[in-house]
Design a protein around this motif. Structure first.
Motif, PDB file in Angstrom:
ATOM      1  N   SER A   1      33.385  -3.755  19.163  1.00 27.99           N
ATOM      2  CA  SER A   1      33.422  -2.304  18.945  1.00 27.99           C
ATOM      3  C   SER A   1      33.759  -1.965  17.496  1.00 27.99           C
ATOM      4  N   LYS A   2      33.067  -0.945  17.002  1.00 25.45           N
ATOM      5  CA  LYS A   2      33.331  -0.420  15.662  1.00 25.45           C
ATOM      6  C   LYS A   2      33.949   0.970  15.790  1.00 25.45           C
ATOM      7  N   LEU A   3      34.639   1.387  14.733  1.00 22.01           N
ATOM      8  CA  LEU A   3      35.191   2.744  14.735  1.00 22.01           C
ATOM      9  C   LEU A   3      34.090   3.776  14.961  1.00 22.01           C
ATOM     10  N   SER A   4      32.924   3.490  14.398  1.00 23.60           N
ATOM     11  CA  SER A   4      31.802   4.426  14.494  1.00 23.60           C
ATOM     12  C   SER A   4      31.196   4.504  15.895  1.00 23.60           C
ATOM     13  N   ASP A   5      31.630   3.632  16.789  1.00 27.82           N
ATOM     14  CA  ASP A   5      31.151   3.706  18.172  1.00 27.82           C
ATOM     15  C   ASP A   5      31.855   4.811  18.954  1.00 27.82           C
ATOM     16  N   SER A   6      32.908   5.375  18.390  1.00 27.98           N
ATOM     17  CA  SER A   6      33.641   6.441  19.063  1.00 27.98           C
ATOM     18  C   SER A   6      32.706   7.626  19.311  1.00 27.98           C
ATOM     19  N   ALA A   7      32.547   7.979  20.563  1.00 30.90           N
ATOM     20  CA  ALA A   7      31.598   9.029  20.950  1.00 30.90           C
ATOM     21  C   ALA A   7      31.680   9.184  22.460  1.00 30.90           C
ATOM     22  N   THR A   8      30.862  10.074  22.970  1.00 32.67           N
ATOM     23  CA  THR A   8      30.689  10.192  24.413  1.00 32.67           C
ATOM     24  C   THR A   8      29.358   9.573  24.792  1.00 32.67           C
ATOM     25  N   TYR A   9      29.369   8.750  25.814  1.00 30.85           N
ATOM     26  CA  TYR A   9      28.161   8.043  26.244  1.00 30.85           C
ATOM     27  C   TYR A   9      27.694   8.654  27.567  1.00 30.85           C
ATOM     28  N   LEU A  10      26.480   9.153  27.538  1.00 29.06           N
ATOM     29  CA  LEU A  10      25.909   9.854  28.682  1.00 29.06           C
ATOM     30  C   LEU A  10      24.903   8.978  29.397  1.00 29.06           C
ATOM     31  N   CYS A  11      25.034   8.936  30.684  1.00 28.99           N
ATOM     32  CA  CYS A  11      24.077   8.239  31.524  1.00 28.99           C
ATOM     33  C   CYS A  11      23.055   9.262  32.009  1.00 28.99           C
ATOM     34  N   VAL A  12      21.787   8.924  31.940  1.00 33.08           N
ATOM     35  CA  VAL A  12      20.725   9.830  32.372  1.00 33.08           C
ATOM     36  C   VAL A  12      19.823   9.103  33.359  1.00 33.08           C
ATOM     37  N   VAL A  13      19.581   9.749  34.467  1.00 30.71           N
ATOM     38  CA  VAL A  13      18.757   9.169  35.527  1.00 30.71           C
ATOM     39  C   VAL A  13      17.625  10.127  35.823  1.00 30.71           C
ATOM     40  N   ASN A  14      16.431   9.580  35.883  1.00 29.57           N
ATOM     41  CA  ASN A  14      15.276  10.394  36.255  1.00 29.57           C
ATOM     42  C   ASN A  14      15.102  10.298  37.759  1.00 29.57           C
ATOM     43  N   ILE A  15      15.409  11.388  38.418  1.00 28.68           N
ATOM     44  CA  ILE A  15      15.394  11.393  39.874  1.00 28.68           C
ATOM     45  C   ILE A  15      14.149  12.101  40.356  1.00 28.68           C
ATOM     46  N   GLY A  16      13.475  11.499  41.309  1.00 29.66           N
ATOM     47  CA  GLY A  16      12.293  12.144  41.863  1.00 29.66           C
ATOM     48  C   GLY A  16      11.121  11.205  41.811  1.00 29.66           C
ATOM     49  N   GLY A  17      10.179  11.418  42.703  1.00 29.61           N
ATOM     50  CA  GLY A  17       9.039  10.540  42.800  1.00 29.61           C
ATOM     51  C   GLY A  17       8.135  10.633  41.598  1.00 29.61           C
TER      52      GLY A  17
END
Lengths: 114, 111
Positions: free
Chosen positions: B78-94
């Motif tokens: 880990s680097k100091l610059s990795d400080s952030a919010t990490y968002l998970c995104v899922v594509n839901i639907g056929g």
């Protein structure tokens, strides 16, 4: 990836007024979305902007409050109507291609309502 | 139950540490998965897509477990610059594209 320009980048507005946010893409894209992100929260999808037809709104969002236009494949607008302090948020447009490609976001519009 | 769930954290780690985040999703028909990074008051930026076989990009490794319906993100060194919010995104639907965002996991990397 596409270059997305969103305007304005920020604004401070009086309650009861309306603001139109523009999203311009440097290439044709299939899908454009509008999101809202309130402080400390994740993104909430407002609607999918459909080219040449009415936008598809998510539950809790209505056309009268958030009218959206998408006259072509590179441009869309979102209007926040009759604003109240609860509308203070970051508004983001995003674009993607077809299928399951990832989205790419504009810089966002930081809106504060007094 | 929310469609996409993440531990909000914050994860507070020293530089050089390895940290892992999980994201669970409820819809087994989900088809595509992504990790985004969001810095304070900035727009989310795509970090990496998540492929079925797992994928790596430098210090970042993403994995998908369809049986247990979760994706993970591992950050090494880990680097100091990795400080952030990490968002998970899922594509839901056929066949339609209905992206759903998790609330994000906050990472703080300290000296």
């Amino acid at each position: 990836s596409a270059v997305i320009s969103q305007k304005p980048s920020r604004d401070i507005c009086q309650r009861g007024t309306s603001l139109t946010i523009q999203c311009q893409v440097d290439s044709q894209v299939t899908m454009m979305f509008w999101y809202r992100q309130q402080p400390g929260q994740s993104l909430t999808l407002i609607a999918t902007a459909n080219q040449g037809s009415e936008a598809t709104y998510e539950s809790g969002f209505v056309i009268d409050k958030f009218p959206i236009s998408r006259p072509n494949l590179t441009f869309s607008t979102l209007t926040v109507s009759n604003m109240s302090p609860e509308d203070s948020s970051i508004y983001l447009c995003s674009v993607t291609g077809t299928g399951n490609q990832p989205q790419h976001f504009g810089d966002g519009t930081r809106l504060s309502i007094l | 139950r929310k469609e996409v769930e993440q531990d909000p954290g914050p994860f507070n780690v020293p530089e050089g540490a390895t940290v892992a985040f999980n994201c669970t999703y409820s819809n087994s028909a989900s088809q595509s998965f992504f990790w985004y990074r969001q810095d304070c008051r900035k727009e989310p930026k795509l970090l990496m897509s998540v492929y079925s076989s797992g994928n790596e990009d430098g210090r970042f490794t993403a994995q998908l477990n369809r049986a247990s319906q979760y994706i993970s993100l591992l950050i090494r060194d880990s680097k100091l610059s990795d400080s952030a919010t990490y968002l998970c995104v899922v594509n839901i639907g056929g066949g339609s594209y209905i992206p759903t965002f998790g609330r994000g996991t906050s990472l703080i990397v300290h000296p």
